[in-house]
Design a protein around this motif. Structure first.
Motif, short mmCIF file in Angstrom:
data_model
loop_
_atom_site.label_atom_id
_atom_site.label_comp_id
_atom_site.label_asym_id
_atom_site.label_seq_id
_atom_site.Cartn_x
_atom_site.Cartn_y
_atom_site.Cartn_z
N ALA A 112 47.53 -14.29 -0.44
CA ALA A 112 46.35 -14.49 0.41
C ALA A 112 46.11 -13.10 1.08
N THR A 113 46.78 -12.93 2.23
CA THR A 113 46.95 -11.99 2.94
C THR A 113 46.90 -10.55 2.15
N ASP A 114 47.93 -10.47 1.33
CA ASP A 114 47.99 -9.09 0.59
C ASP A 114 46.48 -8.86 -0.05
N ILE A 115 46.10 -9.72 -0.81
CA ILE A 115 44.79 -9.68 -1.56
C ILE A 115 43.65 -8.98 -0.43
N GLY A 116 43.56 -9.53 0.67
CA GLY A 116 42.66 -9.30 1.70
C GLY A 116 42.98 -7.76 2.17
N ILE A 117 44.43 -7.23 2.36
CA ILE A 117 44.72 -5.87 3.05
C ILE A 117 44.40 -5.04 1.82
N LYS A 118 44.93 -5.05 0.45
CA LYS A 118 44.52 -4.38 -0.55
C LYS A 118 43.30 -4.04 -1.09
N THR A 119 42.25 -5.32 -0.97
CA THR A 119 40.97 -5.03 -1.37
C THR A 119 40.14 -4.53 -0.14
N ARG A 120 40.24 -5.30 1.00
CA ARG A 120 39.34 -4.92 2.23
C ARG A 120 37.81 -5.15 1.79
N ASN A 121 37.76 -6.55 0.76
CA ASN A 121 36.72 -6.81 0.36
C ASN A 121 36.56 -8.39 0.47
N ALA A 122 35.71 -8.88 1.18
CA ALA A 122 35.49 -10.35 1.49
C ALA A 122 34.98 -11.11 0.29
N ALA A 123 34.23 -10.35 -0.57
CA ALA A 123 33.59 -11.12 -1.76
C ALA A 123 34.82 -11.32 -2.98
N VAL A 124 35.81 -10.48 -2.75
CA VAL A 124 37.01 -10.67 -3.72
C VAL A 124 37.47 -12.03 -3.15
N CYS A 125 38.05 -12.20 -2.09
CA CYS A 125 38.51 -13.29 -1.13
C CYS A 125 37.74 -14.59 -1.68
N GLU A 126 36.10 -14.58 -1.79
CA GLU A 126 35.42 -15.54 -2.05
C GLU A 126 35.55 -15.97 -3.72
N LYS A 127 35.64 -14.78 -4.48
CA LYS A 127 36.07 -14.97 -5.93
C LYS A 127 37.59 -15.54 -6.14
#
Length: 173
Positions: free
Chosen positions: A130-145
């Motif tokens: 989960a942390t890596d997704i946020g670091i790599k995308t820097r996009n909160a919408a991706v986290c939501e999805k």
């Protein structure tokens, strides 16, 4: 002190604090914050177990946690995070500028950031992911999805983090 005792004490103290807050009580009554609240309290126990004494007193403790104790706490957090709210929060924290994070958010973000591949275990893998997704995308919408099972919003989770990690003792002392 046993891991289970630490978790139970923190959960009860934090539950009382959130329940006494009008907004927190309403969200609890609606059934929205039960698991995230317990999961965040268990994560706080994990943080305190790993860093608490060093952070609060500036020195390493003789009673540093064993690998089994760390794994037990992470397993508890995983079990409580069935909807992925904590994973979503970890992801979203990485999309925020560090200067805009609260103290609690900074401490939580550090738990799983910079985990090398040899430090990844079955107990922390979902949180590191989960942390890596946020670091790599820097996009909160991706986290939501990615973590769409969690119906609790970013602001509510941030508020809940502040309430659970701010009790029963202040982390900034």
């Amino acid at each position: 002190m046993r891991v289970s005792t630490v978790v139970v004490v923190l959960v009860l103290a934090c539950w009382t604090t959130v329940k006494s807050d009008p907004i927190g009580a309403g969200l609890l009554a609606a059934g929205l914050l039960g698991a995230p609240l317990l999961g965040l309290a268990a994560l706080r126990a994990f943080w305190l177990f790993l860093f608490g004494r060093r952070f609060l007193h500036g020195k390493r403790s003789v009673d540093d946690p064993t690998l089994e104790e760390k794994n037990a706490l992470l397993s508890t957090v995983s079990e409580l995070d069935q909807d992925g709210c904590i994973r979503k929060m970890l992801c979203q924290l990485q999309t925020k500028e560090e200067t805009s994070r609260t103290l609690e958010e900074k401490l939580l973000a550090k738990l799983f950031t910079n985990s090398s591949t040899e430090n990844i275990t079955p107990y922390n893998a979902a949180f590191v992911y989960a942390t890596d997704i946020g670091i790599k995308t820097r996009n909160a919408a991706v986290c939501e999805k990615v973590f769409n099972k969690c119906s609790v919003g970013d602001l509510e989770m941030s508020d809940l983090l502040q309430k659970t990690w701010g009790c029963p003792s202040n982390l900034s002392q």
